[in-house]
Design an enzyme around this catalytic site. Structure first.
Site, short mmCIF file in Angstrom:
data_model
loop_
_atom_site.label_atom_id
_atom_site.label_comp_id
_atom_site.label_asym_id
_atom_site.label_seq_id
_atom_site.Cartn_x
_atom_site.Cartn_y
_atom_site.Cartn_z
N HIS A 80 78.50 -37.15 -38.11
CA HIS A 80 79.48 -36.15 -37.62
C HIS A 80 78.70 -34.93 -37.12
O HIS A 80 78.36 -34.04 -37.89
CB HIS A 80 80.43 -35.78 -38.76
CG HIS A 80 81.55 -34.86 -38.36
ND1 HIS A 80 82.75 -34.78 -39.05
CD2 HIS A 80 81.67 -33.98 -37.33
CE1 HIS A 80 83.53 -33.89 -38.49
NE2 HIS A 80 82.90 -33.37 -37.44
N GLU A 98 91.16 -31.68 -41.96
CA GLU A 98 90.21 -30.56 -42.07
C GLU A 98 91.06 -29.32 -42.39
O GLU A 98 91.01 -28.79 -43.49
CB GLU A 98 89.41 -30.40 -40.77
CG GLU A 98 88.40 -29.26 -40.79
CD GLU A 98 87.69 -29.03 -39.45
OE1 GLU A 98 88.23 -29.46 -38.39
OE2 GLU A 98 86.61 -28.40 -39.46
N HIS A 152 89.17 -36.48 -36.18
CA HIS A 152 89.17 -35.39 -37.14
C HIS A 152 90.58 -35.31 -37.73
O HIS A 152 91.57 -35.20 -36.98
CB HIS A 152 88.87 -34.05 -36.46
CG HIS A 152 87.43 -33.84 -36.08
ND1 HIS A 152 86.71 -34.73 -35.35
CD2 HIS A 152 86.59 -32.80 -36.35
CE1 HIS A 152 85.47 -34.24 -35.18
NE2 HIS A 152 85.38 -33.07 -35.77
N HIS A 185 78.55 -32.50 -33.48
CA HIS A 185 78.94 -32.16 -32.11
C HIS A 185 77.70 -31.62 -31.42
O HIS A 185 77.16 -30.59 -31.85
CB HIS A 185 80.05 -31.12 -32.11
CG HIS A 185 81.26 -31.56 -32.89
ND1 HIS A 185 82.35 -32.16 -32.29
CD2 HIS A 185 81.54 -31.51 -34.21
CE1 HIS A 185 83.25 -32.45 -33.22
NE2 HIS A 185 82.78 -32.07 -34.40
N ASP A 203 78.11 -31.25 -38.72
CA ASP A 203 79.20 -30.82 -37.83
C ASP A 203 78.69 -29.98 -36.65
O ASP A 203 78.52 -30.52 -35.55
CB ASP A 203 80.27 -30.07 -38.64
CG ASP A 203 81.66 -30.08 -38.01
OD1 ASP A 203 81.83 -30.73 -36.96
OD2 ASP A 203 82.57 -29.46 -38.57
N ASP A 204 78.48 -28.70 -36.87
CA ASP A 204 77.99 -27.79 -35.82
C ASP A 204 76.88 -26.91 -36.41
O ASP A 204 77.09 -25.73 -36.69
CB ASP A 204 79.15 -26.92 -35.32
CG ASP A 204 80.30 -27.75 -34.79
OD1 ASP A 204 80.19 -28.25 -33.65
OD2 ASP A 204 81.29 -27.93 -35.53
N1 ADE Z 1 84.78 -29.19 -32.56
C1 ADE Z 1 83.55 -28.92 -32.99
N2 ADE Z 1 83.52 -28.84 -34.32
C2 ADE Z 1 84.79 -29.06 -34.77
C3 ADE Z 1 85.42 -29.12 -36.03
N3 ADE Z 1 84.75 -28.92 -37.18
N4 ADE Z 1 86.73 -29.36 -36.08
C4 ADE Z 1 87.42 -29.56 -34.96
N5 ADE Z 1 86.89 -29.52 -33.76
C5 ADE Z 1 85.57 -29.29 -33.64
ZN ZN Z 2 83.64 -31.91 -36.24
#
Ligand code: ADE
Ligand code: ZN
Length: 338
Positions: free
Chosen positions: A17, A200, A197, A19, A278-279
């Site tokens: 996971h 969350e 997703h 991005h 994630d990011d």
């Molecule tokens: N786009 C990038 N990271 C995300 C996340 N954690 N939840 C939803 N969209 C995303």
């Molecule tokens: Zn994500």
């Protein structure tokens, strides 16, 4: 480094996971902005980093879409992806499944080919030179209409040999999986894997929809599934993999404190939880940072860390031979540390 931290470093990890636009480090963002003649609305790397304080998902997304605006050429997409691969190589990440958001670039008139060619060039080189296997996942933006996702799928048509799966991300609440049931059915007909997703910020109901209406191959996040015992039973029965993101959950206030993170409860319930970043450029850490922070906050032991790693390798979409190799390496690391 503590013994557990050394164990985490040694584990052969799979990240499921991630991005790629969320791995855009401020220093690289400023470099690329400069060479493209774009002025960022921040004076310095430090000023940009100061803006990384989020009360919720949407506050993050607003900054994330602004950041990706500087990406313009194939070289930019290559540099972004290669920087991520080189960084996670130092974390002993051996397999990556990378999301990218084509619509976030198409709406700025960056051709689909420019985006994917740059990303794929880096992924192919990473596989050859860094021994990191990969899958590329095209993610649809759920705040846009389903029609836009269909148009994106049409653009992806010439590249489907290089796209392993499709995802669904962006603003969750108010954009349930059911809004995209038709486009995901079309993706499945083309042989693409599907992950969305869900849970969350959105309710457990969205996870049910992901399972029953989309028939997903896995679930991204899934935290709020724990609010519904029947849903947990279903996820366990289906052996559904959850791609959980601890530092993301903390930064986006999905959890108030890392010590309250649901991963131990997920493992206890028999859910196939995995740890992911994630990011990472926005949330303060890559794979090992996530595992170390979580370990320290909730007190994971070696067996739990090994389970999380095994869940990720087994739950990945890597080729069977690759999984076998990584699982053998995992067993070797476990033996070395006992
Ligand atoms: N786009 C990038 N990271 C995300 C996340 N954690 N939840 C939803 N969209 C995303
Ligand atoms: Zn994500």
């Amino acid at each position: 480094m503590s013994n557990l931290s050394q164990f985490i470093a040694a584990l052969p990890k799979a990240e499921l996971h991630l991005h790629i636009e969320g791995s855009f480090e401020p220093e690289l963002m400023f470099n690329i902005a400069e060479r493209n003649g774009i002025t960022l609305p921040f004076d310095s790397v430090e000023a940009l980093k100061k803006a990384y304080e989020f009360n919720n998902l949407q506050e993050f997304l607003d900054i994330y879409y602004q950041g990706m605006n500087v990406l313009q050429t194939e070289q930019d997409y290559y540099d972004l992806t290669m920087a991520y691969l080189q960084r996670v190589k130092t974390d002993n990440v051996r397999h990556v499944e990378i999301f990218w958001d084509p619509q976030g670039h198409l709406e700025r008139n960056i051709a689909f080919s420019t985006q994917i060619n740059g990303i794929l060039k880096a992924l192919e080189e990473g596989e050859q030179l860094l021994d990191i296997s990969y899958r590329l996942i095209m993610s649809f933006l759920r705040h846009l209409p389903e029609e836009s996702a269909f148009e994106t799928l049409t653009q992806a048509e010439p590249y489907l040999d290089h796209i392993y799966g499709v995802g669904l991300d962006s603003s969750e609440v108010g954009h349930p999986p059911e809004k995209f049931a038709r486009v995901f059915a079309a993706c499945k007909e083309k042989g693409l894997k599907v992950t969305v997703h869900a849970g969350e910020e959105g309710p457990a109901e969205y996870v049910w929809q992901a399972l029953d209406l989309i028939q997903v191959d896995r679930v991204d996040h899934g935290n709020r599934s724990l609010e519904d015992d029947k849903l947990v039973q279903r996820l366990v029965a289906d052996q559904q993999v959850l791609t959980v993101c601890p530092l993301s959950n903390l930064k986006l206030q999905v959890v108030t404190d890392l010590s309250q993170h649901p991963i131990p409860n997920m493992l206890e319930a028999g859910l196939k939880a995995t740890v992911n970043s994630d990011d990472p450029a926005y949330f303060g850490g890559y794979m090992n940072d996530n595992l170390n922070a979580l370990q320290q906050a909730v007190g994971l032991d070696k067996a739990q860390l090994a389970t999380l790693t095994r869940n990720a390798i087994e739950g990945s979409w890597a080729e069977a031979e690759r999984k076998k190799l990584l699982l053998a390496e995992l067993d070797q690391v476990i033996a070395e540390f006992t």
